[in-house]
Motif scaffolding. Structure first.
Motif, PDB file in Angstrom:
ATOM      1  N   ALA A 118       0.240  22.102   0.730  1.00 54.73           N
ATOM      2  CA  ALA A 118       0.129  23.448   0.179  1.00 54.73           C
ATOM      3  C   ALA A 118       1.412  24.239   0.411  1.00 54.73           C
ATOM      4  N   TRP A 119       2.031  24.048   1.592  1.00 54.08           N
ATOM      5  CA  TRP A 119       3.280  24.742   1.918  1.00 54.08           C
ATOM      6  C   TRP A 119       4.345  23.758   2.385  1.00 54.08           C
ATOM      7  N   SER A 120       4.281  22.514   1.944  1.00 52.40           N
ATOM      8  CA  SER A 120       5.185  21.507   2.482  1.00 52.40           C
ATOM      9  C   SER A 120       5.297  20.320   1.538  1.00 52.40           C
ATOM     10  N   ASN A 121       6.266  19.456   1.838  1.00 54.99           N
ATOM     11  CA  ASN A 121       6.388  18.169   1.158  1.00 54.99           C
ATOM     12  C   ASN A 121       5.852  17.074   2.063  1.00 54.99           C
ATOM     13  N   PHE A 122       5.458  15.948   1.470  1.00 58.58           N
ATOM     14  CA  PHE A 122       4.745  14.890   2.180  1.00 58.58           C
ATOM     15  C   PHE A 122       5.523  13.580   2.145  1.00 58.58           C
ATOM     16  N   PHE A 123       5.646  12.938   3.318  1.00 58.68           N
ATOM     17  CA  PHE A 123       6.267  11.617   3.437  1.00 58.68           C
ATOM     18  C   PHE A 123       5.353  10.724   4.261  1.00 58.68           C
ATOM     19  N   PHE A 124       5.467   9.406   4.058  1.00 61.30           N
ATOM     20  CA  PHE A 124       4.683   8.475   4.873  1.00 61.30           C
ATOM     21  C   PHE A 124       5.446   7.160   5.048  1.00 61.30           C
ATOM     22  N   PHE A 125       5.126   6.452   6.128  1.00 59.57           N
ATOM     23  CA  PHE A 125       5.616   5.095   6.346  1.00 59.57           C
ATOM     24  C   PHE A 125       4.482   4.142   5.989  1.00 59.57           C
ATOM     25  N   ASP A 126       4.773   3.181   5.116  1.00 55.41           N
ATOM     26  CA  ASP A 126       3.724   2.284   4.650  1.00 55.41           C
ATOM     27  C   ASP A 126       3.543   1.094   5.593  1.00 55.41           C
ATOM     28  N   ALA A 127       2.734   0.140   5.186  1.00 52.33           N
ATOM     29  CA  ALA A 127       2.417  -1.013   6.035  1.00 52.33           C
ATOM     30  C   ALA A 127       3.638  -1.872   6.329  1.00 52.33           C
ATOM     31  N   GLN A 128       4.681  -1.772   5.523  1.00 56.59           N
ATOM     32  CA  GLN A 128       5.928  -2.506   5.747  1.00 56.59           C
ATOM     33  C   GLN A 128       6.977  -1.649   6.449  1.00 56.59           C
ATOM     34  N   ASP A 129       6.573  -0.498   6.955  1.00 52.01           N
ATOM     35  CA  ASP A 129       7.453   0.447   7.651  1.00 52.01           C
ATOM     36  C   ASP A 129       8.516   1.053   6.745  1.00 52.01           C
ATOM     37  N   THR A 133       7.726   8.618  -0.361  1.00 50.01           N
ATOM     38  CA  THR A 133       7.275   9.957  -0.740  1.00 50.01           C
ATOM     39  C   THR A 133       6.785   9.895  -2.177  1.00 50.01           C
ATOM     40  N   PRO A 134       5.804  10.700  -2.534  1.00 45.89           N
ATOM     41  CA  PRO A 134       5.307  10.663  -3.907  1.00 45.89           C
ATOM     42  C   PRO A 134       6.393  11.034  -4.913  1.00 45.89           C
ATOM     43  N   PRO A 135       6.403  10.415  -6.092  1.00 42.09           N
ATOM     44  CA  PRO A 135       7.361  10.755  -7.142  1.00 42.09           C
ATOM     45  C   PRO A 135       6.821  11.862  -8.026  1.00 42.09           C
ATOM     46  N   GLY A 136       7.590  12.223  -9.020  1.00 42.21           N
ATOM     47  CA  GLY A 136       7.110  13.160 -10.026  1.00 42.21           C
ATOM     48  C   GLY A 136       7.593  14.574  -9.834  1.00 42.21           C
ATOM     49  N   ALA A 137       6.928  15.494 -10.512  1.00 39.05           N
ATOM     50  CA  ALA A 137       7.313  16.905 -10.505  1.00 39.05           C
ATOM     51  C   ALA A 137       6.776  17.573  -9.254  1.00 39.05           C
ATOM     52  N   LEU A 138       7.590  17.559  -8.193  1.00 31.32           N
ATOM     53  CA  LEU A 138       7.211  18.175  -6.927  1.00 31.32           C
ATOM     54  C   LEU A 138       8.135  19.333  -6.629  1.00 31.32           C
ATOM     55  N   LEU A 139       7.682  20.215  -5.741  1.00 33.58           N
ATOM     56  CA  LEU A 139       8.527  21.324  -5.326  1.00 33.58           C
ATOM     57  C   LEU A 139       9.774  20.770  -4.630  1.00 33.58           C
ATOM     58  N   PRO A 140      10.984  21.114  -5.095  1.00 35.37           N
ATOM     59  CA  PRO A 140      12.214  20.557  -4.523  1.00 35.37           C
ATOM     60  C   PRO A 140      12.585  21.244  -3.214  1.00 35.37           C
ATOM     61  N   GLY A 141      11.849  20.927  -2.150  1.00 38.80           N
ATOM     62  CA  GLY A 141      12.075  21.562  -0.870  1.00 38.80           C
ATOM     63  C   GLY A 141      13.424  21.214  -0.269  1.00 38.80           C
ATOM     64  N   ILE A 142      13.984  22.144   0.507  1.00 36.49           N
ATOM     65  CA  ILE A 142      15.275  21.938   1.157  1.00 36.49           C
ATOM     66  C   ILE A 142      15.190  20.820   2.184  1.00 36.49           C
ATOM     67  N   THR A 143      14.136  20.821   2.989  1.00 34.23           N
ATOM     68  CA  THR A 143      13.998  19.800   4.019  1.00 34.23           C
ATOM     69  C   THR A 143      13.694  18.445   3.385  1.00 34.23           C
ATOM     70  N   ARG A 144      12.936  18.442   2.318  1.00 31.32           N
ATOM     71  CA  ARG A 144      12.693  17.199   1.576  1.00 31.32           C
ATOM     72  C   ARG A 144      14.016  16.614   1.088  1.00 31.32           C
ATOM     73  N   PHE A 151      18.137   9.271   4.433  1.00 31.98           N
ATOM     74  CA  PHE A 151      17.358   8.092   4.793  1.00 31.98           C
ATOM     75  C   PHE A 151      16.975   7.333   3.524  1.00 31.98           C
ATOM     76  N   PRO A 152      16.843   6.008   3.632  1.00 34.76           N
ATOM     77  CA  PRO A 152      16.347   5.253   2.470  1.00 34.76           C
ATOM     78  C   PRO A 152      14.881   5.587   2.224  1.00 34.76           C
ATOM     79  N   VAL A 153      14.585   6.112   1.065  1.00 34.95           N
ATOM     80  CA  VAL A 153      13.226   6.552   0.743  1.00 34.95           C
ATOM     81  C   VAL A 153      12.794   5.907  -0.566  1.00 34.95           C
ATOM     82  N   GLU A 154      11.621   5.329  -0.555  1.00 34.90           N
ATOM     83  CA  GLU A 154      11.030   4.778  -1.771  1.00 34.90           C
ATOM     84  C   GLU A 154      10.072   5.812  -2.353  1.00 34.90           C
ATOM     85  N   GLN A 155      10.275   6.168  -3.601  1.00 37.60           N
ATOM     86  CA  GLN A 155       9.366   7.099  -4.256  1.00 37.60           C
ATOM     87  C   GLN A 155       8.277   6.285  -4.952  1.00 37.60           C
TER      88      GLN A 155
END
Length: 222
Positions: A118-129, A133-144, A151-155
């Motif tokens: 609601a007030w943030s962006n979301f990241f997760f580490f999957d089963a392969q570590d 982060t979800p792709p698509g039309a998301l709020l372009p947060g500064i910290t995101r 960091f290497p991030v898979e969307q």
């Protein structure tokens, strides 16, 4: 201080001039506001070609004293997800729902897929570590943006129904609270929530960047 300190100017200034004006505002209000050693959020609004407004507010959050967050998921209506102004009502509704359920944040979903907080962006580490982060039309947060750039991030998409099998560790982030680990998603405790070592590595890098780019406004008593 809860209402912020505001300074207005009739002409646009250089960055140095803006910082000097901030020093003046702090000096004028420091005794009443008790600002020394206070983290501040600086907001600059350009109102016209020759006018801007500078406001200072405490950079505090309800998450400041938490080690990790409990989050819930809720389906959201998102008319224009990249514009913060269009998400305010939806964010308020989601945050209120989180509070009703003794949670700290709500993760918005659409068609069953997790998107962002609601007030943030979301990241997760999957089963392969892998950090995702979800792709698509998301709020372009500064910290995101910091995480994506450093960091290497898979969307990739994440179904709510797959959270228990796909997510080992997760965090949300925003400019007010930085990076905050997640301990629970709905009623499920994340496997690595007790330590969140990978999230901690990102947190330390982020804090180092914030400290290195911090601007010293000087002693307000001078």
């Amino acid at each position: 201080i809860e209402q912020g300190l505001v300074a207005e100017s009739s002409t646009l200034h250089s960055a140095d001039s803006i910082l000097e004006r901030l020093r003046q505002v702090i000096a004028q209000d420091s005794e009443e506001a008790q600002l020394p050693n206070t983290r501040l959020r600086i907001r600059i609004v350009i109102r016209s070609a020759n006018s801007l407004e500078i406001s200072l507010q405490p950079n505090s959050s309800s998450w400041d004293n938490l080690d990790a967050l409990r989050v819930i998921t809720t389906e959201a209506s998102r008319p224009s997800a990249t514009l913060k102004s269009t998400l305010i009502q939806e964010s308020l509704r989601a945050r209120a729902l989180a509070e009703e359920n003794s949670a700290d944040e709500a993760i918005l979903t659409q068609d069953g897929y997790l998107l962002e907080g609601a007030w943030s962006n979301f990241f997760f580490f999957d089963a392969q570590d892998s950090l995702c982060t979800p792709p698509g039309a998301l709020l372009p947060g500064i910290t995101r943006a910091f995480v994506l750039e450093n960091f290497p991030v898979e969307q990739r998409k994440l179904l709510e129904s797959d959270v228990r099998t796909e997510v080992r560790e997760a965090f949300v982030c925003n400019s007010t609270s930085g990076i905050m680990p997640i301990s629970h998603i709905n009623d499920w405790k994340l496997p690595n929530s007790a330590q969140s070592l990978k999230t901690e590595e990102i947190t330390q890098r982020y804090r180092a960047l914030v400290e290195s780019e911090a601007v010293e406004l000087g002693d307000a008593s001078q």
